[in-house]
Write a protein that holds these residues in place. Sequence first.
Motif, PDB file in Angstrom:
ATOM      1  N   GLY A  62      24.273  89.913   6.726  1.00 39.51           N
ATOM      2  CA  GLY A  62      22.722  89.302   6.511  1.00 39.51           C
ATOM      3  C   GLY A  62      21.575  90.014   7.009  1.00 39.51           C
ATOM      4  N   PHE A  63      22.080  90.549   8.641  1.00 37.69           N
ATOM      5  CA  PHE A  63      20.670  90.269   8.801  1.00 37.69           C
ATOM      6  C   PHE A  63      20.215  92.053   8.618  1.00 37.69           C
ATOM      7  CE2 PHE A  63      22.666  88.841  12.492  1.00 37.69           C
ATOM      8  CZ  PHE A  63      21.650  87.676  13.040  1.00 37.69           C
ATOM      9  N   PRO A  64      20.722  93.210   7.489  1.00 41.03           N
ATOM     10  CA  PRO A  64      20.380  93.886   7.070  1.00 41.03           C
ATOM     11  C   PRO A  64      18.781  93.932   6.493  1.00 41.03           C
ATOM     12  CG  PRO A  64      22.012  94.896   7.922  1.00 41.03           C
ATOM     13  CD  PRO A  64      22.020  93.284   8.270  1.00 41.03           C
ATOM     14  N   LEU A  65      19.753  92.403   5.020  1.00 39.63           N
ATOM     15  CA  LEU A  65      19.530  91.559   4.359  1.00 39.63           C
ATOM     16  C   LEU A  65      17.822  91.066   4.689  1.00 39.63           C
ATOM     17  CD1 LEU A  65      19.341  91.785   1.055  1.00 39.63           C
ATOM     18  CD2 LEU A  65      20.442  89.081   1.711  1.00 39.63           C
ATOM     19  N   ALA A  66      18.263  90.254   5.666  1.00 45.11           N
ATOM     20  CA  ALA A  66      16.335  89.590   6.118  1.00 45.11           C
ATOM     21  C   ALA A  66      15.584  91.099   6.163  1.00 45.11           C
ATOM     22  CB  ALA A  66      17.131  88.241   7.155  1.00 45.11           C
ATOM     23  N   VAL A  67      16.203  91.830   6.754  1.00 36.27           N
ATOM     24  CA  VAL A  67      15.288  92.160   7.480  1.00 36.27           C
ATOM     25  C   VAL A  67      13.945  93.447   6.356  1.00 36.27           C
ATOM     26  CG1 VAL A  67      14.766  94.632   8.534  1.00 36.27           C
ATOM     27  CG2 VAL A  67      15.885  92.872   9.192  1.00 36.27           C
ATOM     28  N   SER A  68      15.105  93.424   5.543  1.00 38.07           N
ATOM     29  CA  SER A  68      14.467  94.089   4.081  1.00 38.07           C
ATOM     30  C   SER A  68      13.720  93.017   3.390  1.00 38.07           C
ATOM     31  CB  SER A  68      15.957  94.588   3.113  1.00 38.07           C
ATOM     32  OG  SER A  68      16.679  93.451   2.887  1.00 38.07           O
ATOM     33  N   VAL A  69      13.755  91.594   3.794  1.00 41.97           N
ATOM     34  CA  VAL A  69      13.564  91.081   2.460  1.00 41.97           C
ATOM     35  C   VAL A  69      11.647  90.897   3.304  1.00 41.97           C
ATOM     36  CG1 VAL A  69      13.343  88.293   2.223  1.00 41.97           C
ATOM     37  CG2 VAL A  69      14.952  89.457   1.679  1.00 41.97           C
ATOM     38  N   ALA A  86       9.799  93.479   2.212  1.00 36.21           N
ATOM     39  CA  ALA A  86      10.399  94.009   0.833  1.00 36.21           C
ATOM     40  C   ALA A  86       8.468  93.104   0.698  1.00 36.21           C
ATOM     41  CB  ALA A  86      10.542  93.746   0.458  1.00 36.21           C
ATOM     42  N   GLN A  87       8.005  91.572   1.012  1.00 32.15           N
ATOM     43  CA  GLN A  87       6.853  91.127   1.660  1.00 32.15           C
ATOM     44  C   GLN A  87       6.039  91.872   1.485  1.00 32.15           C
ATOM     45  OE1 GLN A  87       6.723  88.548   0.151  1.00 32.15           O
ATOM     46  NE2 GLN A  87       8.744  87.620  -1.363  1.00 32.15           N
ATOM     47  N   GLN A  88       5.684  92.517   2.798  1.00 33.75           N
ATOM     48  CA  GLN A  88       5.026  92.738   3.822  1.00 33.75           C
ATOM     49  C   GLN A  88       4.752  94.074   2.530  1.00 33.75           C
ATOM     50  OE1 GLN A  88       4.667  93.307   7.899  1.00 33.75           O
ATOM     51  NE2 GLN A  88       3.649  95.430   7.818  1.00 33.75           N
ATOM     52  N   GLN A  89       4.666  94.736   2.038  1.00 31.31           N
ATOM     53  CA  GLN A  89       5.093  96.109   1.319  1.00 31.31           C
ATOM     54  C   GLN A  89       4.477  95.772   0.703  1.00 31.31           C
ATOM     55  OE1 GLN A  89       5.456  99.138   2.712  1.00 31.31           O
ATOM     56  NE2 GLN A  89       4.694 100.468   0.257  1.00 31.31           N
ATOM     57  N   PRO A  99       0.761  98.755   8.382  1.00 28.44           N
ATOM     58  CA  PRO A  99       0.649  98.000   9.388  1.00 28.44           C
ATOM     59  C   PRO A  99       2.064  98.070   9.990  1.00 28.44           C
ATOM     60  CG  PRO A  99       0.297  96.695   7.975  1.00 28.44           C
ATOM     61  CD  PRO A  99       0.095  97.829   7.333  1.00 28.44           C
ATOM     62  N   PRO A 100       2.393  97.966  11.505  1.00 26.72           N
ATOM     63  CA  PRO A 100       3.552  96.954  12.064  1.00 26.72           C
ATOM     64  C   PRO A 100       4.241  95.403  11.271  1.00 26.72           C
ATOM     65  CG  PRO A 100       1.986  97.223  13.556  1.00 26.72           C
ATOM     66  CD  PRO A 100       1.691  97.452  12.476  1.00 26.72           C
ATOM     67  N   GLN A 101       5.399  95.286  11.141  1.00 27.40           N
ATOM     68  CA  GLN A 101       5.937  94.264  10.727  1.00 27.40           C
ATOM     69  C   GLN A 101       5.281  92.844  12.046  1.00 27.40           C
ATOM     70  OE1 GLN A 101       8.218  94.518   7.689  1.00 27.40           O
ATOM     71  NE2 GLN A 101       7.871  92.305   7.906  1.00 27.40           N
ATOM     72  N   VAL A 102       5.475  92.392  10.632  1.00 26.24           N
ATOM     73  CA  VAL A 102       5.129  91.028  10.644  1.00 26.24           C
ATOM     74  C   VAL A 102       6.038  89.956  10.855  1.00 26.24           C
ATOM     75  CG1 VAL A 102       3.358  89.090  10.758  1.00 26.24           C
ATOM     76  CG2 VAL A 102       2.587  91.756  10.590  1.00 26.24           C
ATOM     77  N   TRP A 103       6.548  89.360  11.500  1.00 23.36           N
ATOM     78  CA  TRP A 103       8.037  88.907  11.329  1.00 23.36           C
ATOM     79  C   TRP A 103       7.491  87.147  10.993  1.00 23.36           C
ATOM     80  CZ3 TRP A 103      11.489  91.214  10.604  1.00 23.36           C
ATOM     81  CH2 TRP A 103      12.119  92.786  10.867  1.00 23.36           C
ATOM     82  N   PRO A 104       7.887  86.238  10.494  1.00 23.30           N
ATOM     83  CA  PRO A 104       8.189  84.756  10.492  1.00 23.30           C
ATOM     84  C   PRO A 104       7.567  84.040  11.547  1.00 23.30           C
ATOM     85  CG  PRO A 104       9.919  85.345   8.909  1.00 23.30           C
ATOM     86  CD  PRO A 104       9.156  85.982  10.229  1.00 23.30           C
ATOM     87  N   ARG A 116       4.144  84.840   5.898  1.00 30.78           N
ATOM     88  CA  ARG A 116       5.355  84.678   6.398  1.00 30.78           C
ATOM     89  C   ARG A 116       6.412  83.218   5.753  1.00 30.78           C
ATOM     90  NH1 ARG A 116       3.374  82.463  10.344  1.00 30.78           N
ATOM     91  NH2 ARG A 116       1.270  83.102   9.511  1.00 30.78           N
ATOM     92  N   SER A 117       5.055  82.609   4.422  1.00 29.85           N
ATOM     93  CA  SER A 117       6.331  81.702   3.952  1.00 29.85           C
ATOM     94  C   SER A 117       6.979  82.151   2.643  1.00 29.85           C
ATOM     95  CB  SER A 117       4.984  80.774   3.598  1.00 29.85           C
ATOM     96  OG  SER A 117       4.162  80.399   4.168  1.00 29.85           O
TER      97      SER A 117
END
Length: 464
Positions: free
Chosen positions: A21-28, A31-34, A124-129, A161-162
């Motif tokens: 689940g953690f790698p999948l959440a990171v990839s999601v 992907a949104q930021q990309q 840019p660096p990853q922006v987390w929710p 982020r939403s």
Amino acid sequence: MRTRLLPLLIILMAGVLLALGFPLAVSVAAAQQQRVVIDRIDDTARFAALAQFVAEQTSGTDERRRTLQAELETYDSVYGIRAGVFYRDRSAMAVAPATWRLPVEGEGREAFSEALLGRRSHDPPQVWPWQRGRVVVASPVVRDGDVVAVVVLDSPTSEMRSRTIRGWLLIAVGEVVAMLVAVGAAIRLTGWVLLPVQTLDTAAHDIASGRMRSRVAASGGPPELRRLARSFNEMADNVEEVLEQQRAFVADASHQLRNPLAALLLRIELLALELPEGNEEIASVRTEGKRLGQVLDDLLDLALAEHAAADLQLTDIGALTAERVASWRPFAEENGVRLTADGASAVTAWADPIALSSALDAVIDNACKFTPAGEEVRVTVASGREDVTVVVADRGPGLTDQELERIGDRFWRSTRHQNVRGSGLGLSISRALLAAGGGSLTYAPHEPHGLRVTVTVPRNGPHG
């Protein structure tokens, strides 16, 4: 075992699900930021194409500059994204909103500096929710092979982020569903694996408790456990057969020896008629013959006790105990011993009345035999939640710790009591009779001196 195996399986499966689940959440989130970055790169390319045809820095008006400014303002009003085209000296060619200026530090400055080198700014660096960062993308404006300006887009990340949070919620729901399915599978798996083990444990406990006919139904579980169940049944059959042969041998030997012994005692009596009255040797032979007869009778009783099933009935233990005390009181008074009874007078439990009476007779008989004249033997009936106890406490010499470990063994008698009548089988017979009905016989010192014997019978019935 289930309480140890099931949590282990659940923890392992939870670890696997979390590891996925953690790698999948990171990839999601990535992907949104990309997706946002790619959209901004396309926009910067379009604005860079418009900015190529804007004249050099002048104070006059320029139609193409006004067109570029209008595009940037429309872009800002529609998408809420700050956009600007800046010359190499950081002055603005066109910017929207009008008050926005190129940052002098941070991601905006780094992106601008990279674009001046003729390449698009790095991702840019990853922006987390849980962060409130912004996504800055810059592309160079190239004219005749030279970088003349830079297009910079500064995007908010609330919508991105939403979308990431919504994706994470879907992952969390999937993880919960998968965990519930995994827990159900683990429960079924442990039940399937441990059911034969539990059945085997129950059968082994029944056999250890004297119910030799208990067997395991080898109908489920892994093949190895089914094979173990069959092997256990074969072992139980062999043990039961050996014990049955042993009991039959003891019973047959006891029965077959009684006739020769009776004939021998008769011949001794005939021989005694030819001897002077009061002959000590003939009296000693008579005594040993009677003792041997008692041993044979006790051996036969023991064989029958170990073989017979208990006839369990709901019995008034208080009344039965009072009856046995009353029966033994004349014998106690003859020996100068006070035999008293107290405790509960009416309490019921499940027992075989004949077996319990025999056990009480053996215990009270021993207590009266070994208690000196003038002392007391007290019989106490007590009711517990799961069982009823009858405690027979005497004031005799008692037993040492080593003797307490051996009391109840077949033919065992303390070396201090060899001259007291008995075969050493009475307590063994009593224990066998009680065990057949789920009861027990235990021994403990009685302070300041003496022995305390506890007879225990269950309050729960055969089906309880």
